[in-house]
Design a protein around this motif. Structure first.
Motif, short mmCIF file in Angstrom:
data_model
loop_
_atom_site.label_atom_id
_atom_site.label_comp_id
_atom_site.label_asym_id
_atom_site.label_seq_id
_atom_site.Cartn_x
_atom_site.Cartn_y
_atom_site.Cartn_z
N GLY A 31 0.80 -1.23 0.00
CA GLY A 31 0.00 0.00 0.00
C GLY A 31 0.82 1.27 0.00
N ARG A 32 2.15 1.15 0.00
CA ARG A 32 2.99 2.35 0.09
C ARG A 32 4.06 2.36 -1.00
N ALA B 220 -5.46 12.94 -0.56
CA ALA B 220 -5.30 14.39 -0.65
C ALA B 220 -5.01 14.78 -2.10
N LEU B 221 -6.06 15.09 -2.85
CA LEU B 221 -5.85 15.54 -4.23
C LEU B 221 -5.24 16.94 -4.17
N PRO B 222 -4.31 17.25 -5.07
CA PRO B 222 -3.65 18.56 -5.00
C PRO B 222 -4.63 19.71 -5.27
N LEU C 212 -4.55 -2.41 -4.34
CA LEU C 212 -4.54 -1.01 -3.89
C LEU C 212 -3.98 -0.08 -4.97
N THR C 213 -2.92 -0.50 -5.64
CA THR C 213 -2.32 0.37 -6.65
C THR C 213 -3.18 0.43 -7.91
N SER C 214 -4.16 -0.46 -8.02
CA SER C 214 -5.07 -0.38 -9.19
C SER C 214 -6.14 0.71 -9.00
N LEU C 215 -6.21 1.32 -7.83
CA LEU C 215 -7.19 2.39 -7.60
C LEU C 215 -6.70 3.66 -8.29
N PRO C 216 -7.55 4.33 -9.07
CA PRO C 216 -7.10 5.51 -9.80
C PRO C 216 -6.55 6.62 -8.91
N PHE D 30 -4.77 6.15 -6.24
CA PHE D 30 -3.65 5.65 -5.46
C PHE D 30 -2.47 6.65 -5.38
N PRO D 31 -2.09 7.33 -6.48
CA PRO D 31 -0.92 8.23 -6.37
C PRO D 31 -1.09 9.33 -5.33
N TRP D 32 -2.31 9.63 -4.92
CA TRP D 32 -2.55 10.71 -3.93
C TRP D 32 -3.00 10.18 -2.58
#
Lengths: 91, 91, 91, 91, 91, 91, 91, 91, 91, 91
Positions: D48-49, F10-12, F68-72, F74-76
């Motif tokens: 997850g990180r 937290a979206l920028p 988890l990384t498949s969630l759009p 995820f980068p935020w």
């Protein structure tokens, strides 16, 4: 040099009331000597706690340590020390 | 009196390489002066970090603060200071 | 390789004064041997606390652990170890 | 001597995709060299990180620091290092 | 699936030396069985502490919990478990 | 194997409303697929926060990480994962 | 009633030197007024930091808050307040 | 059911004064509606901080979350919620 | 309303095995009643620990507190409660 | 002036049931007096814990400390106090 010092004193549950009274009065007497010597400058109670915050002055951390360990309750104190520098507005 | 001092230096991403190089060389020069003056006694790298641990000697916390703020990278340093007392085995 | 090592020693309340005195003198003797062997390089008192900060040198963390566990008070010490790298200004 | 090393890598939002791809491939190439040299022994993903836990081997903390700073993404990594001693069951 | 597991073992002061020796040898024997079964893969000593870091492998957290509670010293261990994912460089 | 997973998204500030709406709807669509696949079992809102607690099921931490990384978004996301074992009352 | 107050002031990198100088002089002027009014009693520098510890006196927390927010640098300060009770030795 | 709720509000430096004034007045208006509805029962200022502690009443955490997100400054608030049970002395 | 509840149970070393067995069986019986009543919905073991995470449902925090204190091991539990709101995807 | 006060009360395991009952009833009686005097305004139970959050009113921290230490269970309480300022919406 001034230091901000916090104590949290926890006398053991098993200590007799007599020994406690003795220690408290010895503590107060030693604190008074340290005040007269200019080492202990102020003392505040942290509300709701057996903790105390104090303002101390000593030539260095070694002299401060000696003053703190001269307190009769020192063996039951948890102590933290913060070194303070002079603020330019007070220089 | 000795102090253990930790720095974590974070130059801003937007600083030019030229300004960085300039600052690093000014930093090293000032550190050398502080070593010669006996104020900065040892310096270690914290492995894997841009952080540094140092052993400093100064008459008191005010003199230490003046030495630290004389470092050219001081505005970008996060600094923590721990006052040290002499250990009885070394007195 | 150098290490910064902190100890917080808490002998149990129930230990006799005799046993305490014995342990302290054995501790000091062992510390002296480690100093002579170049393993223990400096020791400072944290003001107001029974804690000590030390600078140690050992080939690796295993050798350091062996030196620390050879201290007679080790069973009552809470120890934390920080590995240090050489700073480029001292290389 | 072995070390447990955690990285948390945060490339800046403003970095172009091209620069990111370049860095990741350079990172992987350097990691492979360090594996072949026996410095980087294992790497795990923290689920997850963007964080990674690794098992590293180096003669001392200075050599480890040099290996870590040789990683192309090092300027954007937050790294913590834990020195490990040999366990008696494995000695 | 691999797990990083930390133990901090604190046998009570009142335990007899005989019981301690017994427990340590039972602990070592059980650890050896878990190594042979491929559940316990590596063990490191945290320098200066009675703590241990280990790399374990188990089908899931339930199987890991069963392996950990099978250790004779488990009742006196404070254990923390971190689940690890495979790193793409090792996939 | 089940996992308790916390996200803080937290979206920028600089992201456009359009991009936000797009991401939220893609996020919801992907979450629905993961629910149907039995990977995402429950989701709760932490009151007063943009944070979410979820109960996930995956064969191991690597499969969970991939989900988890498949969630759009995820980068935020700042994500923490806790591995859960079966409780004997539910075995 | 006395309060121990810590400030950590962080003016933004983008502020012009002129605006900084202006703010610092306005800050000093307001601090002087608060000293004359007996609200600000002592101020210390935390060595190595842009932080300040102060001893303040105000009828209650609302009056203290008003004094703190009257400082020109207040919008850039991170402030923590600790209420102090009178120590019996000083009553 | 009552809840103790803390907010720390941080409007971005780049927000115009006009937008700030607008938001503050919308915030106050919405807070007044929530007070009239019996959802917001008390509000205190944390001295020296832009933070607020409040006592709220709502049927459950979902209704509380909806009340909190209806505040115009919600996107810039860091909120923590503590659920409270009735004390037997007040039952 | 749902709550996420963590328990860390520490029965005293001096408790007899008989009393322990009695308590465990009473605990299990009471937990079963709470499950049947729909108050206790799920329970997980935290791997490597005597700790448990549970999903509970109760009309409010007061009813939850009453359910928790009805557990026979409650006097030896350290409990933390987190109130959960419904996630919009599940509403 | 109002204060938010948290107590965590831990009567020793060795205290007799009779002494406990006595203390609880003395505690309730003293709390009632403090409520009538307007010093203790509200009390909440922290769900799942022996802890209590209270809203108190006193002229200053010294008067609050005196009220807190007048509670019969004070010697076994861990207390933390937070000074509150009036919120402008309530002024």
């Amino acid at each position: 040099m001034e230091f901000l010092v916090r104590f949290d004193t926890a006398l053991p549950e098993t200590m007799t009331d007599e020994r406690r009274a003795e220690l408290k009065s010895a503590e107060r007497a030693r604190a008074m000597e340290l005040r007269e010597a200019g080492v202990l400058k102020r003392l505040w109670r942290v509300p709701g706690r057996r903790a105390v915050v104090g303002l101390w002055e000593a030539p260095d951390a070694t002299a401060l340590h000696d003053a703190l360990t001269s307190l009769p309750q020192f063996p039951w104190m948890d102590v933290t020390v913060e070194a303070l520098a002079t603020h330019p507005q007070e220089a």
